[in-house]
Design a protein around this motif. Structure first.
Motif, PDB file in Angstrom:
ATOM      1  N   PRO A   1       5.331  -7.653  -5.528  1.00  0.00           N
ATOM      2  CA  PRO A   1       4.556  -6.613  -6.224  1.00  0.00           C
ATOM      3  C   PRO A   1       3.379  -6.100  -5.400  1.00  0.00           C
ATOM      4  CG  PRO A   1       4.185  -8.754  -7.251  1.00  0.00           C
ATOM      5  CD  PRO A   1       5.337  -8.911  -6.300  1.00  0.00           C
ATOM      6  N   LEU A   2       2.772  -6.976  -4.602  1.00  0.00           N
ATOM      7  CA  LEU A   2       1.658  -6.552  -3.742  1.00  0.00           C
ATOM      8  C   LEU A   2       2.168  -5.623  -2.641  1.00  0.00           C
ATOM      9  CD1 LEU A   2      -1.395  -7.095  -3.540  1.00  0.00           C
ATOM     10  CD2 LEU A   2      -0.887  -8.845  -1.832  1.00  0.00           C
ATOM     11  N   LEU A   3       3.356  -5.908  -2.127  1.00  0.00           N
ATOM     12  CA  LEU A   3       3.966  -5.042  -1.112  1.00  0.00           C
ATOM     13  C   LEU A   3       4.234  -3.650  -1.696  1.00  0.00           C
ATOM     14  CD1 LEU A   3       5.207  -4.753   1.723  1.00  0.00           C
ATOM     15  CD2 LEU A   3       7.377  -5.551   0.757  1.00  0.00           C
ATOM     16  N   GLY A   4       4.691  -3.612  -2.963  1.00  0.00           N
ATOM     17  CA  GLY A   4       4.906  -2.334  -3.636  1.00  0.00           C
ATOM     18  C   GLY A   4       3.630  -1.528  -3.753  1.00  0.00           C
ATOM     19  N   LEU A   5       2.518  -2.207  -4.022  1.00  0.00           N
ATOM     20  CA  LEU A   5       1.216  -1.532  -4.133  1.00  0.00           C
ATOM     21  C   LEU A   5       0.771  -0.956  -2.802  1.00  0.00           C
ATOM     22  CD1 LEU A   5      -0.812  -3.982  -6.434  1.00  0.00           C
ATOM     23  CD2 LEU A   5      -0.051  -1.681  -7.013  1.00  0.00           C
TER      24      LEU A   5
ATOM     25  N   PHE B   1       5.318   4.405  -9.784  1.00  0.00           N
ATOM     26  CA  PHE B   1       5.707   3.175  -9.083  1.00  0.00           C
ATOM     27  C   PHE B   1       4.504   2.254  -8.889  1.00  0.00           C
ATOM     28  CE2 PHE B   1       6.774   0.752  -5.202  1.00  0.00           C
ATOM     29  CZ  PHE B   1       7.956   0.168  -5.628  1.00  0.00           C
ATOM     30  N   TYR B   2       3.343   2.847  -8.587  1.00  0.00           N
ATOM     31  CA  TYR B   2       2.118   2.061  -8.402  1.00  0.00           C
ATOM     32  C   TYR B   2       1.746   1.322  -9.692  1.00  0.00           C
ATOM     33  CZ  TYR B   2      -2.783   0.948  -7.457  1.00  0.00           C
ATOM     34  OH  TYR B   2      -3.973   0.281  -7.296  1.00  0.00           O
ATOM     35  N   ARG B   3       1.846   2.027 -10.828  1.00  0.00           N
ATOM     36  CA  ARG B   3       1.495   1.395 -12.107  1.00  0.00           C
ATOM     37  C   ARG B   3       2.450   0.262 -12.458  1.00  0.00           C
ATOM     38  NH1 ARG B   3      -0.115   6.972 -15.251  1.00  0.00           N
ATOM     39  NH2 ARG B   3      -2.248   7.063 -14.470  1.00  0.00           N
ATOM     40  N   LEU B   4       3.706   0.451 -12.146  1.00  0.00           N
ATOM     41  CA  LEU B   4       4.687  -0.604 -12.369  1.00  0.00           C
ATOM     42  C   LEU B   4       4.330  -1.850 -11.561  1.00  0.00           C
ATOM     43  CD1 LEU B   4       7.557  -1.598 -13.318  1.00  0.00           C
ATOM     44  CD2 LEU B   4       8.423  -0.578 -11.207  1.00  0.00           C
TER      45      LEU B   4
END
Length: 334
Positions: free
Chosen positions: A98-102, A193-196
């Motif tokens: 999830p941190l990588l997604g952010l 995507f960021y909120r997810l």
């Protein structure tokens, strides 16, 4: 009872804290429930005015230079509490996906937002961002299994109609270009995507850790992009840094938006569902519209007002907690 037992009992009576009464527990619960709401409101208000600051800075410099200055300063400020020992980064042993997604989505969000504002205006960009919760809820349904109701799906149509009206109104006023609309659509998907990822990562990482890593990624991406855009001429970046019409709005973006809003909304994201945190996005639209029309004198007509109203009402209805689920629970308990 011997002397040792008496002493043990006396010690226990002194050290065991009395349990909170029902009213005290209720007050604590209300405070804990209110804090995420307050932080979400403040964070989204700050983000709403970011369109104003961005628009002012872009009148004097390019998006790449503006973003480079913004994140170099923001990241430097984020390191102050770290160096003073007030905060810490502890990523070892945690799930990093999830941190990588952010850290991947945030540079895309800022890049598309800046170019979207450059090719439209602050008012239109702020209204377009109101559509982002629709993407956030759709992604949450797919990944987190937070399934929207039929009512939510129906009201998803209102923001879409509102955006079409806003585009038509913007074209008639000569302030909206197809390229600007494309960048802002990319921005909406990136925000969703960021909120997810923020909701997902909120269960694992602290608000400071998420904000720090996001700013770190932006500090790597945007100064590199700025150097490429000026062919390595650092003097052009430094000249923008000493221009008051660039550096003052950039400082406001650093303190209020990059650090302040991120910390506030990151805290709220760990306490609320994606749908609930998305409901506060309408504040971004209201603040950006106020800043653009009142403070910058940007054009706004009856069609723009209708489109804005459809978007805000639609997003509010989509983001509302589902009432029927609560009714069913009460009926089931009865």
């Amino acid at each position: 009872m011997n002397k040792g037992d008496l002493l043990t009992s006396a010690y226990a009576a002194d050290t065991i804290k009395p349990k909170k009464t029902g009213k005290e527990a209720e007050c604590v619960e209300k405070k804990e429930g209110l804090l995420p709401i307050v932080t979400a409101v403040l964070g989204n208000v700050f983000w709403g005015f970011s369109f104003l600051f961005t628009r002012i800075a872009l009148q004097e410099t390019t998006p790449e230079i503006m973003l480079a200055l913004r994140f170099i300063i923001s990241f430097a400020l984020m390191n102050v509490p770290l160096l003073l020992g007030r905060q810490k980064i502890a990523l070892k042993g945690k799930k990093l996906l999830p941190l990588l997604g952010l850290v991947v989505s945030e540079p895309i969000v800022f890049f598309s937002e800046s170019y979207g504002i450059l090719h439209t205006n602050a008012t239109f960009a702020g209204v377009m961002v109101a559509v982002a919760p629709i993407f956030a809820i759709a992604l949450a349904a797919l990944v987190l299994k937070e399934i929207p109701s039929r009512r939510q799906l129906l009201f998803c149509l209102m923001p879409i109609v509102g955006v079409i009206i806003m585009i038509l109104a913007g074209n008639s006023l000569g302030v909206v270009t197809p390229l600007g609309v494309l960048f802002l659509l990319i921005n909406c998907i990136g925000i969703g995507f960021y909120r997810l990822c923020n909701r997902w990562g909120g269960q694992i990482f602290t608000p400071f850790e998420r904000t720090y890593m996001v700013l770190l990624s932006c500090t790597v991406v945007f100064p590199s992009s700025a150097l490429l855009s000026v062919n390595g001429d650092v003097g052009l970046i430094l000249s923008a840094a000493v221009n008051p019409r660039v550096i003052l709005p950039v400082l406001a973006l650093c303190l209020l938006c990059s650090i302040g809003a991120n910390m506030l909304v990151n805290y709220a994201a760990g306490k609320m569902s994606v749908a609930k945190i998305s409901a506060f996005a309408s504040l971004i639209t209201l603040c950006s519209t106020f800043a653009g029309v009142i403070l910058l004198g940007e054009p706004f007509n009856a069609m723009s007002l209708l489109g804005t109203a459809l978007i805000i009402i639609g997003v509010w209805q989509v983001s509302r907690p589902e009432l029927t689920a609560e009714k069913n629970k009460k009926q089931g308990n009865g």
